[in-house]
Scaffold this motif. Structure first.
Motif, PDB file in Angstrom:
ATOM      1  N   VAL A   1      41.881  32.153  44.619  1.00 16.18           N
ATOM      2  CA  VAL A   1      40.493  32.170  44.171  1.00 16.18           C
ATOM      3  C   VAL A   1      39.896  30.771  44.235  1.00 16.18           C
ATOM      4  O   VAL A   1      38.749  30.597  44.646  1.00 16.18           O
ATOM      5  CB  VAL A   1      40.375  32.794  42.760  1.00 16.18           C
ATOM      6  CG1 VAL A   1      38.986  32.604  42.176  1.00 16.18           C
ATOM      7  CG2 VAL A   1      40.723  34.286  42.844  1.00 16.18           C
TER       8      VAL A   1
ATOM      9  N   ASP B   1      35.060  35.066  36.224  1.00 19.90           N
ATOM     10  CA  ASP B   1      35.243  35.969  35.096  1.00 19.90           C
ATOM     11  C   ASP B   1      36.550  36.726  35.321  1.00 19.90           C
ATOM     12  O   ASP B   1      36.992  36.892  36.457  1.00 19.90           O
ATOM     13  CB  ASP B   1      34.068  36.954  35.017  1.00 19.90           C
ATOM     14  CG  ASP B   1      34.005  37.689  33.688  1.00 19.90           C
ATOM     15  OD1 ASP B   1      34.769  37.340  32.765  1.00 19.90           O
ATOM     16  OD2 ASP B   1      33.187  38.610  33.569  1.00 19.90           O
ATOM     17  N   GLY B   2      37.171  37.170  34.248  1.00 15.02           N
ATOM     18  CA  GLY B   2      38.408  37.914  34.429  1.00 15.02           C
ATOM     19  C   GLY B   2      38.921  38.469  33.125  1.00 15.02           C
ATOM     20  O   GLY B   2      38.486  38.085  32.043  1.00 15.02           O
TER      21      GLY B   2
ATOM     22  N   GLU C   1      42.068  41.925  36.274  1.00 13.16           N
ATOM     23  CA  GLU C   1      41.668  41.251  37.512  1.00 13.16           C
ATOM     24  C   GLU C   1      40.893  39.971  37.228  1.00 13.16           C
ATOM     25  O   GLU C   1      40.389  39.756  36.135  1.00 13.16           O
ATOM     26  CB  GLU C   1      40.832  42.184  38.394  1.00 13.16           C
ATOM     27  CG  GLU C   1      39.479  42.537  37.824  1.00 13.16           C
ATOM     28  CD  GLU C   1      38.675  43.470  38.723  1.00 13.16           C
ATOM     29  OE1 GLU C   1      39.203  43.958  39.743  1.00 13.16           O
ATOM     30  OE2 GLU C   1      37.501  43.720  38.401  1.00 13.16           O
TER      31      GLU C   1
ATOM     32  N   ARG D   1      37.635  37.941  38.731  1.00 10.76           N
ATOM     33  CA  ARG D   1      36.442  38.145  39.546  1.00 10.76           C
ATOM     34  C   ARG D   1      35.724  36.814  39.749  1.00 10.76           C
ATOM     35  O   ARG D   1      35.732  35.965  38.856  1.00 10.76           O
ATOM     36  CB  ARG D   1      35.507  39.152  38.855  1.00 10.76           C
ATOM     37  CG  ARG D   1      36.130  40.540  38.708  1.00 10.76           C
ATOM     38  CD  ARG D   1      35.300  41.466  37.848  1.00 10.76           C
ATOM     39  NE  ARG D   1      35.167  41.046  36.467  1.00 10.76           N
ATOM     40  CZ  ARG D   1      36.082  41.260  35.512  1.00 10.76           C
ATOM     41  NH1 ARG D   1      37.214  41.873  35.804  1.00 10.76           N
ATOM     42  NH2 ARG D   1      35.869  40.870  34.280  1.00 10.76           N
TER      43      ARG D   1
ATOM     44  N   ALA E   1      32.329  34.662  42.147  1.00 12.62           N
ATOM     45  CA  ALA E   1      31.192  34.715  43.069  1.00 12.62           C
ATOM     46  C   ALA E   1      30.709  33.301  43.341  1.00 12.62           C
ATOM     47  O   ALA E   1      30.803  32.416  42.489  1.00 12.62           O
ATOM     48  CB  ALA E   1      30.056  35.548  42.488  1.00 12.62           C
TER      49      ALA E   1
ATOM     50  N   GLY F   1      43.484  40.980  47.027  1.00  6.22           N
ATOM     51  CA  GLY F   1      42.077  40.936  46.626  1.00  6.22           C
ATOM     52  C   GLY F   1      41.138  41.422  47.707  1.00  6.22           C
ATOM     53  O   GLY F   1      41.559  41.766  48.810  1.00  6.22           O
TER      54      GLY F   1
ATOM     55  N   SER G   1      31.361  37.408  46.836  1.00  8.24           N
ATOM     56  CA  SER G   1      32.006  37.729  45.572  1.00  8.24           C
ATOM     57  C   SER G   1      33.281  38.495  45.861  1.00  8.24           C
ATOM     58  O   SER G   1      33.449  39.074  46.933  1.00  8.24           O
ATOM     59  CB  SER G   1      31.068  38.550  44.684  1.00  8.24           C
ATOM     60  OG  SER G   1      30.705  39.752  45.324  1.00  8.24           O
ATOM     61  N   GLY G   2      34.169  38.475  44.906  1.00  7.98           N
ATOM     62  CA  GLY G   2      35.422  39.173  45.118  1.00  7.98           C
ATOM     63  C   GLY G   2      36.175  39.371  43.827  1.00  7.98           C
ATOM     64  O   GLY G   2      35.751  38.922  42.755  1.00  7.98           O
ATOM     65  N   ALA G   3      37.296  40.058  43.953  1.00  7.58           N
ATOM     66  CA  ALA G   3      38.171  40.313  42.822  1.00  7.58           C
ATOM     67  C   ALA G   3      39.610  40.330  43.318  1.00  7.58           C
ATOM     68  O   ALA G   3      39.883  40.750  44.444  1.00  7.58           O
ATOM     69  CB  ALA G   3      37.827  41.650  42.169  1.00  7.58           C
TER      70      ALA G   3
END
Length: 177
Positions: free
Chosen positions: A54, A80-81, A85, A87, A89, A120, A135-137
Motif C-alpha cells: 500500500v 483507512d482500515g 482490510e 483501504r 486512495a 488486493g 483507490s484500492g483495498a
C-alpha cells in the motif's frame, strides 16, 4: 530527505518498518513537492507485506499526480482500515486522462502488480479535465492458507502422539513387518 523517485521505486524509509504505514505516509506527503494532504483514519498496523504494497501504491500515486498533474493541483491521500482490510486512495484535481486511451506509462501497471501480489485490487476513476482518483483495498491477511495443513502427528514416534495413559486410535496402529 526522501527523494520522490526513491518512493516510486518502492524504496521505503525506516519509518515504514518502525512507525508503520501511517507514519511513513505522513513523511512521504510532507516530502511531496506539490500541494498534498493526508487523511489517516486508522491507527492499526497490518502485515508488513500489506503495508509495503500500500505504501508503494500511494507513493506511486503521488509520483503520477506530480508528473502528470501540472502546477497547482492538489492531491489528497486517504488511508483507512479495519480487521478485515486496508483501504486507500490518492485523488487529485488535475487534468485527468481518458482511461480508454492507451497508456504510455507503467505506473498503474506497477500498482496493479504490487496489489495483486497481496490479494488486493485497484480502481481508477479518471476523466479528461476531471482529475484522477486511484483507490484500492488489500485484505488484512494477504495470504490465507491455500489448503488444509495436514495433521503431522502421525509422523511422530508413537509415544509422543498421544498423552500417556491413552491409546492410539485403531486406524493409526503401527503395523510391524
Amino acid at each position: 530527505g526522501v527523494e520522490l523517485r526513491d518512493l516510486a521505486r518502492g524504496v521505503h524509509p525506516i519509518a515504514l518498518t518502525e512507525g508503520g504505514l501511517a507514519s511513513a505516509l505522513r513523511h512521504a506527503v510532507a516530502s511531496y513537492p506539490g500541494d498534498a494532504t493526508v487523511d489517516i483514519r486508522t491507527a492499526r498496523r497490518f502485515e508488513p507485506e500489506v503495508e509495503r504494497a500500500v505504501y508503494f501504491c500511494l507513493t506511486e500515486g503521488l509520483q503520477n499526480a506530480f508528473k502528470h498533474g501540472g502546477d497547482g493541483i492538489h492531491v489528497r491521500v486517504v488511508l483507512d482500515g479495519d480487521e478485515s482490510e486496508l483501504r486507500f486512495a490518492v485523488c487529485d484535481d488535475g487534468p485527468g486522462f481518458d482511461p480508454a486511451a492507451p497508456s504510455p506509462g507503467t505506473g498503474l501497471d506497477n500498482i496493479v502488480e504490487r496489489l495483486g501480489a497481496v490479494g488486493g485490487d485497484l480502481t481508477v476513476r479518471a476523466s479528461v479535465g476531471g482529475g484522477t482518483c486511484i483507490s484500492g483495498a488489500v485484505p488484512a491477511c494477504p495470504v490465507p492458507p491455500a489448503c488444509h495443513v495436514p495433521d503431522l502427528r502421525s509422523a511422530l514416534p508413537r509415544d509422543t502422539r498421544w498423552p500417556s495413559g491413552t491409546s492410539a486410535p485403531a486406524h493409526a496402529e503401527w503395523t510391524s513387518a
